[in-house]
Design a protein around this motif. Structure first.
Motif, PDB file in Angstrom:
ATOM      1  N   ASN A  60       0.824  -1.210   0.000  1.00 31.96           N
ATOM      2  CA  ASN A  60       0.000   0.000   0.000  1.00 31.96           C
ATOM      3  C   ASN A  60       0.858   1.260   0.000  1.00 31.96           C
ATOM      4  N   MET A  61       1.982   1.218   0.718  1.00 29.66           N
ATOM      5  CA  MET A  61       2.872   2.393   0.736  1.00 29.66           C
ATOM      6  C   MET A  61       3.466   2.618  -0.654  1.00 29.66           C
ATOM      7  N   ALA A  62       3.845   1.518  -1.335  1.00 34.00           N
ATOM      8  CA  ALA A  62       4.403   1.663  -2.683  1.00 34.00           C
ATOM      9  C   ALA A  62       3.367   2.246  -3.641  1.00 34.00           C
ATOM     10  N   LYS A  63       2.109   1.819  -3.509  1.00 32.65           N
ATOM     11  CA  LYS A  63       1.060   2.303  -4.406  1.00 32.65           C
ATOM     12  C   LYS A  63       0.652   3.737  -4.077  1.00 32.65           C
ATOM     13  N   ASP A  64       0.590   4.065  -2.747  1.00 32.21           N
ATOM     14  CA  ASP A  64       0.099   5.388  -2.350  1.00 32.21           C
ATOM     15  C   ASP A  64       1.193   6.455  -2.405  1.00 32.21           C
ATOM     16  N   GLU A  65       2.411   6.131  -1.919  1.00 31.60           N
ATOM     17  CA  GLU A  65       3.458   7.142  -1.790  1.00 31.60           C
ATOM     18  C   GLU A  65       4.509   7.044  -2.897  1.00 31.60           C
ATOM     19  N   GLY A  66       4.648   5.862  -3.502  1.00 34.47           N
ATOM     20  CA  GLY A  66       5.606   5.709  -4.583  1.00 34.47           C
ATOM     21  C   GLY A  66       7.037   5.557  -4.124  1.00 34.47           C
ATOM     22  N   CYS A  85       8.377  -5.935   0.600  1.00 38.94           N
ATOM     23  CA  CYS A  85       7.186  -5.940  -0.243  1.00 38.94           C
ATOM     24  C   CYS A  85       7.003  -4.587  -0.939  1.00 38.94           C
ATOM     25  N   CYS A  86       7.361  -3.498  -0.240  1.00 39.39           N
ATOM     26  CA  CYS A  86       7.231  -2.164  -0.836  1.00 39.39           C
ATOM     27  C   CYS A  86       8.173  -2.027  -2.034  1.00 39.39           C
ATOM     28  N   GLU A  87       9.446  -2.413  -1.841  1.00 38.84           N
ATOM     29  CA  GLU A  87      10.425  -2.260  -2.920  1.00 38.84           C
ATOM     30  C   GLU A  87      10.126  -3.195  -4.091  1.00 38.84           C
ATOM     31  N   CYS A  88       9.679  -4.448  -3.796  1.00 41.63           N
ATOM     32  CA  CYS A  88       9.358  -5.382  -4.880  1.00 41.63           C
ATOM     33  C   CYS A  88       8.134  -4.912  -5.644  1.00 41.63           C
ATOM     34  N   CYS A  89       7.195  -4.255  -4.954  1.00 41.88           N
ATOM     35  CA  CYS A  89       6.023  -3.709  -5.631  1.00 41.88           C
ATOM     36  C   CYS A  89       6.445  -2.571  -6.569  1.00 41.88           C
ATOM     37  N   LEU A  90       7.441  -1.760  -6.109  1.00 41.60           N
ATOM     38  CA  LEU A  90       7.940  -0.685  -6.975  1.00 41.60           C
ATOM     39  C   LEU A  90       8.562  -1.257  -8.245  1.00 41.60           C
ATOM     40  N   LEU A  91       9.260  -2.427  -8.126  1.00 45.21           N
ATOM     41  CA  LEU A  91       9.821  -3.070  -9.318  1.00 45.21           C
ATOM     42  C   LEU A  91       8.712  -3.491 -10.272  1.00 45.21           C
ATOM     43  N   GLY A  92       7.609  -4.057  -9.702  1.00 49.94           N
ATOM     44  CA  GLY A  92       6.492  -4.464 -10.552  1.00 49.94           C
ATOM     45  C   GLY A  92       5.845  -3.278 -11.236  1.00 49.94           C
ATOM     46  N   ARG A  93       5.698  -2.165 -10.534  1.00 46.64           N
ATOM     47  CA  ARG A  93       5.112  -0.963 -11.145  1.00 46.64           C
ATOM     48  C   ARG A  93       6.023  -0.407 -12.247  1.00 46.64           C
ATOM     49  N   ALA A  94       7.355  -0.554 -12.039  1.00 46.79           N
ATOM     50  CA  ALA A  94       8.296  -0.099 -13.073  1.00 46.79           C
ATOM     51  C   ALA A  94       8.161  -0.937 -14.338  1.00 46.79           C
ATOM     52  N   LEU A  95       7.966  -2.270 -14.188  1.00 45.73           N
ATOM     53  CA  LEU A  95       7.739  -3.129 -15.357  1.00 45.73           C
ATOM     54  C   LEU A  95       6.481  -2.697 -16.101  1.00 45.73           C
ATOM     55  N   GLN A  96       5.462  -2.353 -15.332  1.00 45.90           N
ATOM     56  CA  GLN A  96       4.197  -1.931 -15.963  1.00 45.90           C
ATOM     57  C   GLN A  96       4.379  -0.605 -16.700  1.00 45.90           C
ATOM     58  N   ASP A  97       5.115   0.333 -16.070  1.00 43.87           N
ATOM     59  CA  ASP A  97       5.309   1.645 -16.707  1.00 43.87           C
ATOM     60  C   ASP A  97       6.119   1.523 -18.010  1.00 43.87           C
TER      61      ASP A  97
END
Length: 655
Positions: A60-66, A85-97
Motif C-alpha cells: 500500500n505504501m508503494a502504491k500510495d506514496e511511490g 514488499c514495498c520495494e518489490c512492488c515498486l519493481l512491478g510498477r516499473a515493469l508496468q510503466d
C-alpha cells in the motif's frame, strides 16, 4: 488431528491467524492445546498473518506514496518484510510503466517475485506479455499443461475449480528445510527460515538471518576509560592500555603498572641454596639459612632438622586420646564416639544422630560429646533399652474432669450424658443447658428447668400434672378426683386447667326433662320442656317448645387451619320436602359478638342437621354462651322453636 484435544491443525491455525490479526503480535498466544504440533501450527499461522499484514502495508505504501523511505530505518522483522514488499512492488510498477512483461526474471525471493508480479498486473490490460508461461489463453491462473489441464507453480497447489491455484503452507506440512535454531515462516508460494534463538550478547541478526559480530569500538558501546584503547573481538571487546610498563611491572585492567613478584614465578630466579626476596620492579637473592618445617626442629648444633615427638609434649596433642608419633607429625587413636581430623590433627566428636538418621532412636536423637541420647515425643516415655519409646497412659493421672480414654501417644476426654467438652482446654466437661438449645422450646410442653447434666419439666401450679413421660402436661379432672368446690345443687364441669360449677334452672312454665347429675359430661344435655298452666294463653302461644343447656370445652393452643365443627343440632323427624311441611331454619341468637362461630344447615341420612362451626382462631381464654335456635317455619311464620344454650369454655392447654 490433535489427539490431545480433538482439534484439527486448521483449528489451531485459524486461532493463530485471528490472534495475529487482532493483537498484531504473537508473543502472548493463548495455550489452546497441550499438543506441540498444534502450538507450532498456531504460532506459524500467527506469524504468517503478521507477515501478510506487514507485506500489505508495504504494498500500500508503494502504491500510495511511490517510495519506501520511511521503512529504511526500522530493524524489526515486520518492518523488514514491509520494506521488501514495498520495494518489490515498486519493481512491478516499473515493469508496468515500461510496458514490459510482468515476470521480473531476477533471482529474487519467491515472495518478492509474487509481489512484483501482482503489482505489475494491478491495473494492467490482459495481454500475452502478462500471461504466465505455459498459459497462453489465460484460462489457467498459472500454468496450462495441455488438453485443458491447468497446473501450478512451485509452492502452489490446484484448487478444486481446476484452474485457480492456492498457496501451499510448507511450514504446516513439514516440507521445509530450516536449520537447527531456526523456525519456518510461510510466505506466498514459498517459505523462509528465521532464527528462534537470539544471537546473544555482542552479535546482531542480519537481513540474511545470520548472526554478525557487533564492533563495540566502532559503535562506541564499549566502556574503556580514557587511558585505555578499545580492541574489538568476536562477540565482545578488550580494553588495552595506551602506556607500556617497564621491566619488572605489569599493567592491570585499568592500565596501572603494578610490581611483578619474580619470587613466585614457576622458574625460581635464584640458584639452589639461596632465598629470593622481592623488591619493587626487581628482586634480590640471599644465602639460605636452615629453616625446619612443621614437625621438625633444629638440633642442638643448629645444623640439621630432627623430628619433634608431639606425643611427649606438655600440650597433650591428642587431648586425652591415644597418641602415636610419626616423622614430622603424629596421629591420634580416638576413643569410641570420636573421629580423627587429619587437618586439625585432633579427635572430633562424631554426630551419631546425623550419621545414622532414624537408626539409633525410635523418636528423637540428641548428640552428646562422644555419644548420643534418645528422647521421646509427648505422650511417650523412653523404654528400658534407652532407644525405643513406650506409650504413656495419661488416664492414670486423671487429666479429664469426667471420662478418659487412652490412645496411642495421647489421650481423649469424654463427658457423660448432659455434659459437653470445653472448647477452651478440651479437658473440662461443662453442663449442657438443654433448655437453651435450639430445640429447647420443644423439650417441655410448659416450662424447662436446667439441672447439672440434665433438666426437668414443670406444669402450671393449678389444673395440670406432669405426664408419665416427664415432659408433657396433662389436665387434672377435678370433677373426677373430687377436688372441686361445687355445691350439691351445682354440676361440676371439667375444663382444661380447671373446672366450672354450673347451675341450670328451667325458666318459668318449663320443667326439667331427665335427672340432674353432679358432674356434667361434654355429651350431657340438660333439657327444659314447656309446661303451661291450662289457662296461661301466652305460654301456650309462645312458639319456644324447649330450652336446653350443653357444655363444651376447647383448647386455645391448637392447630387451626380450617373451620372446625363443634356442635350438631339434629331434628327428631326425617326431613321432608313436600308442600305444607315446616322448613327447619337454624340461627345464632346471642353470644357471637366476635364472629368466632357460624351455623350451617345440611342433610345427613335423611335428617336435617344444624352444624355450629368455629371459623377463626380464638385469642385468649374465653367463656361464651351461644344461644342457638332451631326454628320450624311454616308459610314464613315460626310455628315451633327449640332453644339450645351452648356454654363454650376455651382455656389454655399444655400438651
Amino acid at each position: 488431528m490433535n489427539f490431545y484435544t480433538g482439534m484439527s491443525f486448521q483449528d489451531c491455525c485459524t486461532n493463530g491467524q485471528g490472534h495475529g490479526v487482532d493483537k498484531q503480535e504473537c508473543a502472548s498466544l493463548p495455550l489452546i492445546s497441550e499438543s506441540t504440533n498444534c502450538r507450532i501450527a498456531q504460532e506459524q499461522c500467527c506469524m504468517a498473518a503478521l507477515e501478510d499484514t506487514s507485506c500489505t502495508q508495504g504494498i500500500n505504501m508503494a502504491k500510495d506514496e511511490g517510495d519506501c523511505k520511511s521503512l529504511l530505518s526500522g530493524s524489526s522483522c515486520e518492518t523488514k518484510t514491509a520494506r521488501m514488499c514495498c520495494e518489490c512492488c515498486l519493481l512491478g510498477r516499473a515493469l508496468q510503466d515500461q510496458k514490459l512483461s510482468c515476470h521480473l526474471g531476477l533471482p529474487v525471493s519467491h515472495q518478492c517475485g509474487q509481489v512484483s508480479h501482482a503489482c505489475c498486473l494491478d491495473g494492467a490490460p490482459q495481454n500475452l506479455n502478462n500471461t504466465p508461461p505455459g498459459n497462453p489463453a489465460g484460462k489457467c491462473s498459472q500454468r496450462c499443461l495441455g488438453n485443458g489441464t491447468c497446473g501450478c507453480l512451485k509452492g502452489y497447489k490446484l484448487k478444486p475449480d481446476g484452474h485457480s491455484c492456492e498457496d501451499i503452507n510448507e511450514c504446516l506440512l513439514g516440507s521445509y528445510n530450516c536449520r537447527a535454531g531456526e523456525r519456518c515462516i510461510n510466505t506466498v508460494g514459498s517459505y523462509r527460515c528465521q532464527r528462534v534463538v537470539s544471537c546473544g550478547t555482542g552479535y546482531e541478526l542480519t537481513e540474511s538471518n545470520i548472526c554478525k559480530d557487533v564492533d563495540e569500538c566502532e559503535t562506541g558501546t564499549h566502556n574503556c576509560g580514557p587511558e585505555l584503547e578499545c580492541q574489538n573481538t568476536q562477540g565482545s571487546f578488550r580494553c588495552r592500555p595506551r602506556v607500556r610498563c617497564g621491566s619488572g611491572f605489569i599493567q592491570d585492567a585499568l592500565g596501572s603498572c603494578i610490581d611483578i613478584n619474580e619470587c613466585l614465578s614457576q622458574t625460581a630466579p635464584c640458584p639452589s641454596g639461596q632465598l629470593c626476596i622481592n623488591t619493587v620492579g626487581s628482586y634480590t637473592c640471599q644465602r639460605n639459612t636452615v629453616n625446619c618445617g612443621r614437625g621438625y626442629h633444629l638440633n642442638e648444633d643448629g645444623t640439621r632438622c630432627v623430628d619433634v615427638d608431639e606425643c611427649q609434649g606438655p600440650d597433650a596433642a591428642c587431648g586425652g586420646h591415644g597418641c602415636i608419633n610419626q616423622l614430622g607429625s603424629y596421629r591420634c587413636e580416638c576413643r569410641a564416639g570420636y573421629a580423627f581430623n587429619s587437618i586439625s590433627r585432633s579427635c572430633d566428636d562424631i554426630n551419631e544422630c546425623r550419621h545414622y538418621p532414624g537408626r539409633l532412636c525410635a523418636h528423637k536423637c540428641e548428640n552428646t560429646v562422644g555419644s548420643f541420647q534418645c528422647s521421646c515425643t509427648p505422650g511417650f516415655k523412653l523404654a528400658s533399652d534407652g532407644r525405643n519409646c513406650d506409650d504413656v497412659n495419661e488416664c492414670e493421672s486423671s487429666p479429664c474432669s469426667q471420662e478418659c480414654a487412652n490412645v496411642y501417644g495421647s489421650y481423649q476426654c469424654y463427658c457423660r450424658r448432659g455434659y459437653q467438652l470445653s472448647d477452651v482446654d478440651g479437658v473440662v466437661c461443662e453442663d449442657i443447658d438443654e433448655c437453651a438449645l435450639p430445640t429447647g422450646g420443644h423439650i417441655c410442653s410448659y416450662r424447662c428447668h436446667n439441672t447439672p447434666g440434665s433438666f426437668h419439666c414443670t406444669c402450671p401450679e393449678l389444673g395440670y400434672s406432669l405426664a408419665p413421660n416427664g415432659r408433657n402436661c396433662q389436665d387434672i379432672d377435678e370433677c373426677v378426683t373430687g377436688t372441686h368446690s361445687c355445691s350439691v345443687t351445682e354440676s361440676c364441669f371439667n375444663i382444661q386447667g380447671g373446672f366450672r360449677c354450673l347451675s341450670f334452672e328451667c325458666p318459668t312454665n318449663y320443667r326439667r326433662s331427665g335427672e340432674a347429675r353432679p358432674r356434667v359430661e361434654r355429651s350431657d344435655i340438660i333439657r327444659c320442656v314447656k309446661s303451661c298452666q291450662p289457662n296461661d294463653i301466652s305460654c301456650i302461644l309462645d312458639p319456644v317448645h324447649s330450652v336446653s343447656h350443653t357444655v363444651i370445652s376447647m383448647a386455645t393452643f391448637r392447630d387451626f387451619s380450617k373451620p372446625e365443627e363443634i356442635v350438631f343440632l339434629r331434628t327428631m323427624q326425617p326431613a321432608s320436602f313436600s308442600m305444607g311441611v315446616p322448613d327447619i331454619v337454624f340461627d345464632i341468637l346471642e353470644g357471637n359478638e366476635h364472629n368466632y362461630f357460624d351455623i350451617i344447615k345440611r342433610y345427613e341420612h335423611g335428617m336435617t342437621v344444624g352444624v355450629v362451626r368455629q371459623v377463626k382462631p380464638i385469642i385468649g381464654p374465653l367463656h361464651v354462651v351461644l344461644k342457638l335456635a332451631m326454628n320450624y317455619v311454616t308459610s314464613g311464620v315460626v310455628s315451633h322453636r327449640n332453644i339450645v344454650n351452648v356454654h363454650v369454655f376455651v382455656s389454655e392447654f399444655w400438651f
